[in-house]
Design an enzyme around this catalytic site. Structure first.
Site, PDB file in Angstrom:
ATOM      1  N   HIS B 131       0.807  -1.195  -0.085  1.00 52.44           N
ATOM      2  CA  HIS B 131       0.182  -0.039   0.048  1.00 52.44           C
ATOM      3  C   HIS B 131       1.036   1.292  -0.105  1.00 52.44           C
ATOM      4  CE1 HIS B 131      -2.740   3.145   1.710  1.00 52.44           C
ATOM      5  NE2 HIS B 131      -3.958   2.205   1.336  1.00 52.44           N
ATOM      6  N   ASP B 206       3.300  -4.343   8.102  1.00 55.58           N
ATOM      7  CA  ASP B 206       2.156  -3.449   7.858  1.00 55.58           C
ATOM      8  C   ASP B 206       0.714  -4.325   8.145  1.00 55.58           C
ATOM      9  OD1 ASP B 206      -0.300  -1.992   6.991  1.00 55.58           O
ATOM     10  OD2 ASP B 206       0.501  -1.129   5.053  1.00 55.58           O
ATOM     11  N   GLN B 209      -4.156  -4.727   7.136  1.00 55.91           N
ATOM     12  CA  GLN B 209      -5.184  -5.615   6.561  1.00 55.91           C
ATOM     13  C   GLN B 209      -5.258  -7.024   7.562  1.00 55.91           C
ATOM     14  OE1 GLN B 209      -7.665  -4.856   4.792  1.00 55.91           O
ATOM     15  NE2 GLN B 209      -6.974  -2.878   4.016  1.00 55.91           N
ATOM     16  N   LYS B 232     -10.046   0.350  10.694  1.00 54.55           N
ATOM     17  CA  LYS B 232     -10.354  -0.973   9.763  1.00 54.55           C
ATOM     18  C   LYS B 232     -10.736  -2.284  10.557  1.00 54.55           C
ATOM     19  CE  LYS B 232      -7.114   0.488   6.213  1.00 54.55           C
ATOM     20  NZ  LYS B 232      -7.604   0.837   5.138  1.00 54.55           N
ATOM     21  N   CYS B 372      -4.613   2.358  -3.642  1.00 54.92           N
ATOM     22  CA  CYS B 372      -3.489   2.703  -3.324  1.00 54.92           C
ATOM     23  C   CYS B 372      -2.420   1.774  -3.329  1.00 54.92           C
ATOM     24  CB  CYS B 372      -3.568   3.231  -1.626  1.00 54.92           C
ATOM     25  SG  CYS B 372      -4.899   4.556  -1.395  1.00 54.92           S
TER      26      CYS B 372
HETATM   27  C1  PLP Z   1      -2.255  -2.494   3.682  1.00 53.42           C
HETATM   28  C2  PLP Z   1      -2.670  -1.128   4.143  1.00 53.42           C
HETATM   29  N1  PLP Z   1      -1.607  -0.347   4.928  1.00 53.42           N
HETATM   30  C3  PLP Z   1      -1.907   0.913   5.313  1.00 53.42           C
HETATM   31  C4  PLP Z   1      -3.013   1.561   5.012  1.00 53.42           C
HETATM   32  C5  PLP Z   1      -3.350   2.950   5.635  1.00 53.42           C
HETATM   33  O1  PLP Z   1      -4.167   3.123   6.643  1.00 53.42           O
HETATM   34  P1  PLP Z   1      -5.005   4.380   7.156  1.00 53.42           P
HETATM   35  O2  PLP Z   1      -5.335   5.080   5.769  1.00 53.42           O
HETATM   36  O3  PLP Z   1      -5.647   4.061   8.118  1.00 53.42           O
HETATM   37  O4  PLP Z   1      -3.583   4.877   7.789  1.00 53.42           O
HETATM   38  C6  PLP Z   1      -4.250   0.854   4.525  1.00 53.42           C
HETATM   39  C7  PLP Z   1      -5.562   1.222   4.475  1.00 53.42           C
HETATM   40  O5  PLP Z   1      -5.777   2.407   3.560  1.00 53.42           O
HETATM   41  C8  PLP Z   1      -3.942  -0.337   4.024  1.00 53.42           C
HETATM   42  O6  PLP Z   1      -4.703  -1.178   3.267  1.00 53.42           O
END
Ligand code: PLP
Ligand code: PLP
Lengths: 155, 415, 415, 155
Positions: B131, B206, B209, B232, B372
């Protein structure tokens, strides 16, 4: 279902058989625009003709990746601006931007159907904020390229 | 209607769960019921979470760690209680839990705090399936420091290409997703962490998910840092977590600076508190911490293994249902092995935006675009995709609604 | 009971207001009613704000700026609507409003984004009365870049010492509070901004204590940046604001990086969106934005001039009531001229912690310590203080309860 | 009112007339501890006596700024540890920490009154989490200084 109001026949026709697609020579300016949300992109070239007085849009050619709305919009746009004096074409562009804003700003003057012609088919898109950018992508690229081409004139 | 063999996921009482989420009974376009298949972007929140936030605001609200008065004491208890709850949820200790605003800030925190620790010749290793939140901060770290960014590539079916391993003695940090937000792929984090540790590198996973969707225990995971977002995992916006091994957190300088993270402040110089306070300047978001704790409690009540099993069953159903539609291509693995509940696909001849529009018209809320994860899409040879993601409240009927909608889109666009 | 001449603040219907804040009818220690005099730390939230958050979660929750579906559209509308509302509240344009998690992040954003713009020989100018949130980030910027930190001193009565002005052509940025969170002093920001701009410096005002309490119009204020937190202005935790003049925001590189702030991402390189998106990576905190918009609406409904007048009346009352207690020393100005509703004081012979303990026992929630303004306390020759701060829901009876409690503390400790 | 349960007479006496206050020579280690929330500080010195076997706390001297609880705690602490072998003094310190935690961990073994003597007066403080740090400040400083003094021994 409102799908039909968005995907009018005119739009689907232009999508399936886009006009003026493909990059051509000669051109005065080329730009590359992107829709960051979906990655849709357009590379667009403008050729202006010096008529002594105001320049005229001689050609618009483009290569693009994107959804039906963005593809059809590029096709309709090129139909509408090619052959027109730049200022007149810009008026069409402005009318199209107003059309896209008509849902968000219902009190503004209604878009001019005579100016917009086939582009009126995009009225249904204005109801879907997430898709307005799709419809505007080619128009914004064309405006940008034309501005650059005009600047080039004065170099 | 598609009917498949996967309708028997007895692991969760989905009807009872759905009753906790008022939004799920909302009607959307054309009066249709909502099929919310976009939990990968953000999950819905049960009333238990909303109640916990409201209860805090209406009974105990006050600045934690600041007041000498009763409300301040209660707020501190709620906040530190939430930290303990999250630590327990992950098998960590409270001193290893830093509250941030989201996963993005958690990752940026590590990337900025490492600015002084890497330089030219050092390598930061990421993967092509990240991401943007676990990609751009490392690009920026490399720009600031002169370190070099390298990455694991992905195989054509979306798995991590680990052979040959790009880990070398120059690798200072490996940052990788614990579950792809596009293909659902779960890379072998523990194995990569082992190799990285042998090479002397630290590992950030990370978990945006993974933590919401599968049992995650930091000891088993093997990563030194783990970042995720509350919103999430049934929790509120405005809170996220950085887990970090205690010794590593202690070695990091502060990132955001301000009140409540200092020891002594003079105009000339400031000294800082130990972690986690060192990384939590400002009045703490106690309401959100209370909400996140309630979310973790809700998930623990269901059992994370049951959550994962339910999602696996929905994923299997979705893969089967979509696979049989001509012209549909699943991005990444098309079995449930080694992957979680995110199913991204393309429909031949229809742009994802147009697929999404038809889905929306039919009440199916999925996501379209690059989610993203632009480099991953490029690596898989697509510009964008349509993505369905599942959570505890989703049903097999909703999976069928998705497949039906895809079929309708094909008919509508005549492909 | 103290009785004074200030009981006639007719500007607000405080009874009606109090009915909107359930927590205010809570009993605290010994069954006493709560006198919440700690709004400077965090304000209480009216049900209108809590309802706005809940309504969003229960009806529209979804990731803004991401979904092509109806809920995503609605979330985007709520989020951008909140931006418009906050812009209007400040006399700014929506493109000048960046949502952060709090004032602290907003200030850090500017301090980090300026890293590439200052260096040895440049000066960052702050004041001795800053909250640590508007002090430590600038120390850190100077450490990163080799720039020099300088500061305005304070006069013995807590005002800003502006003569001679320390602004020179080496000054690159002036960061100063728009209202002290200790003494309530309101420095002449517009005048300083004029001098700073003449010298070619940019100006950041810390509005954490001004935006909630007085009418603030960015054009009149004259600062280039203004930072504040939602939770101190009746809004939720988890959201703050950085206002920045459009051209300046455009000139700044990104700070936190991740999703939704990018234009094109490749493994090798990323380009970024224009502001405000450039500074807002991640799934946006829409619920909190909705809550903050409701808070701004609530305050606008009361009228910020009325809010300020009400607080001035309470402040005058508090100054009078405390001044007549032997051994009490007010920190900073002891009239209401040029200051807002924060009253910090020491009680001769009793440590603030002990004062605070007695207050708490009597239901008066005030704050004790250095209030994250340690250098200011040092400059005023005290180690710590007791602080009462006022807001729209406070009453003159609560001010009397404060004075009574101070008297009781003196009796209890025999001083 | 619970004020009296917190501010026992013993505490107020020690606060008004602190024992062993003021920095003295000689000493084996000096430390400076701060409570970041309120800015309370203590500078504390420890002198150990080498008795051949286990070292004995010969003197504890300190200078401090702070509230009644932190001042009284420093005074009581120095009374309790001076003259005791280090390990025995540490036992008192541990008992005091347990006393401070007794509210948060009600199931733990009750604090030993015989060991704590006057320090039992701080039992009421344990009910106020924000004040526990005040009561512990001097004890933590003493532990730290003693550890350093012992290390110094082995140099
Ligand atoms: C794999 C992953 N990493 C990071 C993020 C970033 O999360 P956030 O926007 O809540 O900081 C997301 C979600 O958008 C994600 O799916
Ligand atoms: C003047 C001032 N600036 C900045 C802050 C920091 O606010 P926050 O902790 O919400 O970021 C505060 C409040 O603590 C404050 O009073």
């Amino acid at each position: 279902m409102q799908l039909e109001s968005m995907y009018q026949e005119i739009i689907l026709d232009h999508y399936r058989n886009p006009h003026h697609k493909g990059l051509r020579e000669p051109f005065d300016a080329e730009v590359h625009h992107v829709n960051p949300v979906c990655g849709d992109e357009v590379t667009l070239r403008v050729a202006l003709k010096d008529t002594g007085g105001e320049p005229v849009v001689e050609d618009v050619s483009y290569d693009s990746l994107g959804c039906s709305i963005s593809q059809a919009s590029a096709s309709v746009m090129s139909d509408l601006v090619i052959g027109k004096p730049v200022s007149e074409a810009m008026t069409v562009g402005d009318a199209f931007v107003s059309l896209m804003r008509s849902n968000a700003a219902p009190d503004a003057a209604p878009p001019d159907e005579d100016v917009l012609e086939d582009a009126m088919a995009f009225a249904g898109v204005a109801k879907y904020p997430a898709r307005i950018k799709c419809a505007l992508l080619a128009w914004m690229a064309w405006k940008d390229a034309t501005a650059r081409a005009m600047e080039g004139d004065h170099d | 209607m598609t009917t498949t063999a996967h309708l028997n996921s007895a692991s969760l009482d989905v009807d009872a769960i759905r009753a906790d989420f008022p939004i799920l009974s909302r009607a959307v376009r054309n009066g249709r019921p909502l099929a919310y298949l976009d939990s990968g972007a953000t999950s819905q929140k049960p009333r238990q979470v909303l109640d916990a936030e409201r209860e805090f605001y209406e009974r105990h609200n006050s600045a934690a760690h600041r007041g000498t008065h009763l409300l301040g004491e209660e707020a501190t208890e709620v906040y530190e209680g939430a930290r303990e709850r999250i630590a327990a949820f992950l098998g960590a200790t409270p001193g290893e839990i830093v509250f941030t605003k989201n996963a993005t800030e958690a990752i940026n925190l590590v990337a900025y705090a490492m600015t002084g620790s890497v330089g030219p010749g050092d390598e930061i290793l990421i993967t092509e399936m990240e991401h943007h939140a676990n990609l751009v901060p490392w690009q920026q770290l490399c720009q600031r420091t002169g370190a070099t960014l390298r990455w694991f590539k992905v195989t054509p079916d979306g798995r991590l290409d680990t052979d040959p391993s790009p880990i070398t003695e120059r690798t200072k940090l490996v940052a990788l997703t614990h579950q792809s937000n596009v293909t659902g792929v779960i890379p072998p984090v523990a194995e990569i962490a082992r190799l990285a540790h042998e090479a002397g590198a630290v590992v950030l996973a990370d978990g945006a998910q993974s933590v919401p969707h599968q049992p995650v225990d930091v000891a088993t995971l093997g990563a030194d840092f783990l970042a995720f977002s509350g919103h999430k995992m049934l929790g509120p916006y405005g809170i996220g977590v950085l887990y970090g091994k205690r010794a590593l957190l202690e070695s990091l300088p502060p990132f955001l600076t301000g009140g409540s993270m200092i020891e002594v402040v003079r105009m000339e110089e400031t000294t800082f508190l130990p972690p986690p306070q060192r990384f939590e300047p400002g009045v703490p978001p106690v309401a959100q911490a209370a909400g996140l704790a309630a979310a973790a409690g809700y998930l623990s009540g269901l059992g994370m293994a049951n959550v994962a099993a339910h999602e696996e069953s929905l994923t299997a159903h979705a893969l089967d249902a979509l696979r049989e539609i001509p012209g549909v291509r699943i991005l990444g693995p098309d079995t449930t092995s080694g992957r979680g509940g995110s199913v991204a696909f393309e429909v031949h001849g229809i742009h994802p935006h147009d697929v999404g529009q038809v889905l929306d018209e039919l009440g199916v809320a999925a996501r379209t675009g690059h989610h993203c994860a632009w480099p991953l899409h490029r690596a898989l040879g697509v510009q964008a995709s349509t993505r369905a993601t599942f959570y505890v409240y989703n049903t097999h009927a909703e999976v069928d609604a998705l497949a039906d909608a895809v079929r309708y889109a094909k008919k509508f666009f005549g492909v």
